[in-house]
Design a protein around this motif. Sequence first.
Motif, PDB file in Angstrom:
ATOM      1  N   UNK A  67       0.645  -1.301   0.101  1.00  0.00           N
ATOM      2  CA  UNK A  67       0.041   0.058   0.109  1.00  0.00           C
ATOM      3  C   UNK A  67       0.865   1.355   0.132  1.00  0.00           C
ATOM      4  N   UNK A  68       2.053   1.158   0.550  1.00  0.00           N
ATOM      5  CA  UNK A  68       2.830   2.363   0.766  1.00  0.00           C
ATOM      6  C   UNK A  68       3.636   2.864  -0.521  1.00  0.00           C
ATOM      7  N   UNK A  69       4.115   4.109  -0.711  1.00  0.00           N
ATOM      8  CA  UNK A  69       4.888   4.425  -1.834  1.00  0.00           C
ATOM      9  C   UNK A  69       6.182   3.714  -1.612  1.00  0.00           C
ATOM     10  N   UNK A  70       6.780   3.400  -0.804  1.00  0.00           N
ATOM     11  CA  UNK A  70       8.156   2.739  -0.341  1.00  0.00           C
ATOM     12  C   UNK A  70       7.981   1.218  -0.984  1.00  0.00           C
ATOM     13  N   UNK A  71       6.936   0.643  -0.554  1.00  0.00           N
ATOM     14  CA  UNK A  71       6.512  -0.736  -0.905  1.00  0.00           C
ATOM     15  C   UNK A  71       6.344  -0.705  -2.345  1.00  0.00           C
TER      16      UNK A  71
END
Length: 286
Positions: A67-71
Amino acid sequence: MSEPARYRFLLISAFSLPEGAGYRMRAFRGRKEDMLLNGERLAPLLQDVEWDVHPGAPATHGQHPVEMREEFAITGVNRLPLVREACQSGKWNAIILLGGGDPGYVEAREIGHRHRVVVTACAHAQMHAACLLGTRFTVLDISENHNLRMADLVVQYRMTDRCASIRNVEFPLPRPAHAGRPNVQEESERHARGEPSAMLESAVTEAVAAIEEDGAESIILGCSAAYWLQTPLRERLAALGWDVPVLEGYSAAVAQAKMLVDLGVDASGLAFPADPPKRTRRRKFV
């Protein structure tokens, strides 16, 4: 000797999780149909396709959905070697990147064009299909952080004047951060059992608001895990008098791949130049 199939597609999942890991939403081994979130619904589009599924590179972002940008960034980098290997094999004439946030898509197209292999992805394909159906579309999405990834893609794909809104139903993916909260997988299972779904009700409310308040003329689903909303949402909107298309990522990406294969093109060499480019331009527009 038989002629090769017209469509030879490899579907690559965003990531894979090991056996026994929590937060698994699909199979990562076994029948290829079981490795798709919506294999049964996708079957008619794949009837004339020679196809296979890659489970995705082993997850290094964590043992849970993205879900996260980093991921998304980590996941995109991890699957680029898979795209390169598939293109170099000469076996496939299209690669379909599964997952609503399109991790690694633009970079994968650069690899694909080098080998004259079509590469498509779920959000990109839906947005372009929506532009064929009407002037503006709304992204119906699952959670606050996932919304921000979709907003990034709207800008990257130059769709800011075609995207009416991103509407959030707030039924996130099953992840440690969302422990104890209703999630999209639970709602999918509830709907499959014929039980009322709060997520479906929220989707209807937000879709009607997108039509009435934002000017949307079609709806796209931001997260692949929300594929099951497509039919009941379209039916509920029709019952309210709204004749509005509802698109879903996997089917849009497969259909777009077929179209590009039929046209005999994969990508522009000006958008994805060779290394080094055969010709260079003095001026570029942004």
